[in-house]
Design an enzyme around this catalytic site. Structure first.
Site, PDB file in Angstrom:
ATOM      1  N   VAL A 120      -2.362 -14.927   9.031  1.00 32.85           N
ATOM      2  CA  VAL A 120      -1.984 -16.021   9.918  1.00 32.85           C
ATOM      3  C   VAL A 120      -0.630 -15.658  10.526  1.00 32.85           C
ATOM      4  CG1 VAL A 120      -1.384 -18.478  10.055  1.00 32.85           C
ATOM      5  CG2 VAL A 120      -3.243 -17.731   8.549  1.00 32.85           C
ATOM      6  N   GLU A 150      -8.568  -8.685  -3.116  1.00 31.45           N
ATOM      7  CA  GLU A 150      -7.391  -8.210  -3.822  1.00 31.45           C
ATOM      8  C   GLU A 150      -6.164  -8.829  -3.177  1.00 31.45           C
ATOM      9  OE1 GLU A 150      -9.422  -5.743  -2.366  1.00 31.45           O
ATOM     10  OE2 GLU A 150     -10.357  -4.783  -4.096  1.00 31.45           O
ATOM     11  N   TYR A 155      -5.430 -18.959  -2.843  1.00 28.62           N
ATOM     12  CA  TYR A 155      -6.761 -18.538  -3.266  1.00 28.62           C
ATOM     13  C   TYR A 155      -7.239 -19.347  -4.468  1.00 28.62           C
ATOM     14  CZ  TYR A 155      -5.755 -14.565  -0.230  1.00 28.62           C
ATOM     15  OH  TYR A 155      -5.422 -13.775   0.841  1.00 28.62           O
TER      16      TYR A 155
END
Length: 153
Positions: free
Chosen positions: A72, A104, A116
């Site tokens: 982003v 990863e 995440y």
């Protein structure tokens, strides 16, 4: 936020290459991004002027997904763009019946690991010295379709 999430198309590639240069020490080129067209689930967040502000790339092989990049533009970080990209990716992964999606992340990247984790990814291992410049371990994280229904939306 007035951004939209759309599938990656040729018209986005120059903007995505700019995002790569702004976000990564070793950015993907426009040609490298072009090679990813039709290789999986590649989604772009665009602003009101239809300019790319972020993207997620996920290569698919059979019923497995492998996130290549989540990026982003710095000016749009902490606005929920990456979260929305990951949510849409999960929807697409479910629609395509992917068993899991894996990625990863640098072990020192606490904000990304938190993002995440909130998106339903869990640490499943590490890759020693995976990253260069600087050399660093990667945390391997996986989203599992079977447990996706228990994650917050």
């Amino acid at each position: 936020m007035s951004d939209r999430i759309v599938p990656m198309e040729e018209k986005h590639l120059a903007g995505l290459a700019e995002i790569e240069r702004a976000c990564f020490h070793t950015p993907w080129s426009e040609n490298a991004l072009r090679e990813e067209l039709d290789k999986g689930i590649f989604l772009v967040a665009v602003d009101a002027q239809d300019m790319p502000i972020g993207y997620v790339g996920c290569q698919t092989v059979l019923d497995e997904g492998y996130i290549t990049n989540v990026a982003v533009l710095p000016a749009f970080r902490r606005c929920g763009v990456a979260r929305r990209l990951l949510q849409r990716l999960a929807q697409r992964a479910e629609a395509q019946a992917l068993s899991f999606v894996t990625l990863e992340v640098r072990a020192s990247n606490a904000p990304a690991i938190a993002l995440y984790t909130k998106a339903g990814y869990v640490p499943v291992g590490k890759r020693k010295n995976f990253y260069r410049a600087p050399t660093e371990d990667a945390v391997l994280m996986t989203w599992n379709r079977a447990s996706a229904g228990t994650q917050e939306a």
